[in-house]
Scaffold this active site. Sequence first.
Site, PDB file in Angstrom:
ATOM      1  CG  ASN A   1       2.802   1.954   0.853  1.00 31.44           C
ATOM      2  OD1 ASN A   1       1.620   2.753   1.181  1.00 31.44           O
ATOM      3  ND2 ASN A   1       3.844   2.480   0.946  1.00 31.44           N
ATOM      4  CD1 TRP A   2      -2.204  -1.233   0.292  1.00 30.53           C
ATOM      5  CD2 TRP A   2      -5.099  -0.622   1.758  1.00 30.53           C
ATOM      6  NE1 TRP A   2      -3.712  -2.616   0.396  1.00 30.53           N
ATOM      7  CE2 TRP A   2      -4.874  -2.091   1.570  1.00 30.53           C
ATOM      8  CE3 TRP A   2      -6.037  -0.432   2.169  1.00 30.53           C
ATOM      9  CZ2 TRP A   2      -6.251  -3.079   1.269  1.00 30.53           C
ATOM     10  CZ3 TRP A   2      -7.068  -1.449   2.945  1.00 30.53           C
ATOM     11  CH2 TRP A   2      -7.100  -2.815   2.847  1.00 30.53           C
ATOM     12  CE  LYS A   3       3.026   3.072  -3.177  1.00 32.80           C
ATOM     13  NZ  LYS A   3       4.635   3.854  -3.783  1.00 32.80           N
TER      14      LYS A   3
ATOM     15  CD  GLU B   1       9.457   0.565  -1.189  1.00 31.66           C
ATOM     16  OE1 GLU B   1       7.757   0.227  -1.504  1.00 31.66           O
ATOM     17  OE2 GLU B   1       9.384   1.952  -1.004  1.00 31.66           O
TER      18      GLU B   1
ATOM     19  N   GLY C   1       6.488   2.721  -8.942  1.00 27.50           N
ATOM     20  CA  GLY C   1       5.223   3.640  -9.305  1.00 27.50           C
ATOM     21  C   GLY C   1       5.726   3.844 -10.653  1.00 27.50           C
TER      22      GLY C   1
ATOM     23  CD  GLU D   1       4.864   7.418  -2.289  1.00 23.69           C
ATOM     24  OE1 GLU D   1       4.016   7.079  -1.582  1.00 23.69           O
ATOM     25  OE2 GLU D   1       5.266   6.152  -3.967  1.00 23.69           O
TER      26      GLU D   1
ATOM     27  CB  SER E   1       7.070  -1.737 -10.802  1.00 23.11           C
ATOM     28  OG  SER E   1       7.815  -0.423 -10.697  1.00 23.11           O
TER      29      SER E   1
ATOM     30  N   GLY F   1       3.118  -1.563  -3.630  1.00 24.84           N
ATOM     31  CA  GLY F   1       2.273  -0.516  -3.615  1.00 24.84           C
ATOM     32  C   GLY F   1       1.266  -0.846  -5.244  1.00 24.84           C
ATOM     33  N   GLY F   2       0.960  -0.627  -6.021  1.00 29.98           N
ATOM     34  CA  GLY F   2      -0.157  -0.559  -7.118  1.00 29.98           C
ATOM     35  C   GLY F   2      -0.584  -2.575  -6.689  1.00 29.98           C
TER      36      GLY F   2
ATOM     37  CG  HIS G   1       7.074   4.992   1.548  1.00 35.30           C
ATOM     38  ND1 HIS G   1       7.372   5.742   0.405  1.00 35.30           N
ATOM     39  CD2 HIS G   1       7.009   4.137   0.670  1.00 35.30           C
ATOM     40  CE1 HIS G   1       7.186   5.251  -0.863  1.00 35.30           C
ATOM     41  NE2 HIS G   1       6.383   4.338  -0.698  1.00 35.30           N
TER      42      HIS G   1
HETATM   43  P1  13P Z   1       4.801   0.489  -6.512  1.00 37.50           P
HETATM   44  O1  13P Z   1       4.493  -1.205  -5.853  1.00 37.50           O
HETATM   45  O2  13P Z   1       3.144   0.897  -7.072  1.00 37.50           O
HETATM   46  O3  13P Z   1       5.614   0.205  -7.715  1.00 37.50           O
HETATM   47  O4  13P Z   1       4.882   0.760  -5.324  1.00 37.50           O
HETATM   48  C1  13P Z   1       5.947   0.818  -4.299  1.00 37.50           C
HETATM   49  C2  13P Z   1       6.569   1.277  -3.315  1.00 37.50           C
HETATM   50  O5  13P Z   1       6.257   2.553  -2.970  1.00 37.50           O
HETATM   51  C3  13P Z   1       5.902   0.436  -1.964  1.00 37.50           C
HETATM   52  O6  13P Z   1       5.943   0.571  -0.759  1.00 37.50           O
END
Ligand code: 13P
Length: 251
Positions: free
Chosen positions: A6-8, A164, A170, A94, A210, A231-232, A92
Amino acid sequence: MLVAGNWKMNLDLAAARQLTSGVVSAVGTPKGTGVALCPPFVDLDATYSLLHGTGIRLGAQNMHEQDSGAFTGEISAPMLRAVGCHYVILGHSERRQLFDETNESVNKKALQALSHRLVPIVCVGESLEQRDADRHNMVVEEQVRAGLANLEVSSSSEIVVAYEPVWAIGTGRTATPDQVQDMHGHIRSLLQDIFNEAIGSGIDILYGGSVKPGNAAELFERPNVDGGLIGGAALNAEDFAAIVRCAEEAA
Ligand code: 13P
């Protein structure tokens, strides 16, 4: 097993092309595990061109619940299909926290995704406050039951669930393998109850929060952990490929 990046809201077109090419060469042909990239909307088409024929699939990060119409700024399921999407991330945390997504809107979108043969990756997870108050199982049950209500699914590959925990996203603070295993077991029983034993047992339940090359193996080896939503670490081709290898080894 499925590992989805997930590149956000990261990477413009040029950067998306660069990372996709990097992922394609670092991952190679996926062996026994699904791999997907979920870039921002404007990068989908170019990303699909580079992924086509590699075995790595494309996903979007959100969509609207209607086919078309006066919804300025929104993107529909048919549009996502037309640029090659196989998956769409829905609900998600967010989007729930920052854009007022509710279990009801997630459910409408999930119904819409299925009716257009997109595979929804439905995200659930509790906040730190809810975890500390020992309400995490209840909160996630509500999200799963309401988010997946009335879905007609004839095979377990039509839907994916991602757990999640908000406090692990994050933050560098991963849930412990025991916490993840407990919650995934809880979600598994819910899926078996909502659908049926066979379908509920086969749905991939991803962990997100994470996940890094250094902790992926210990998470993926746990029962009912069928991969990750990354994510990251998905913004680095080598890290993402290393996480895919952990999934391949656990498969
Ligand atoms: P991180 O891996 O950056 O914690 O993000 C997880 C995430 O929200 C994937 O959708």
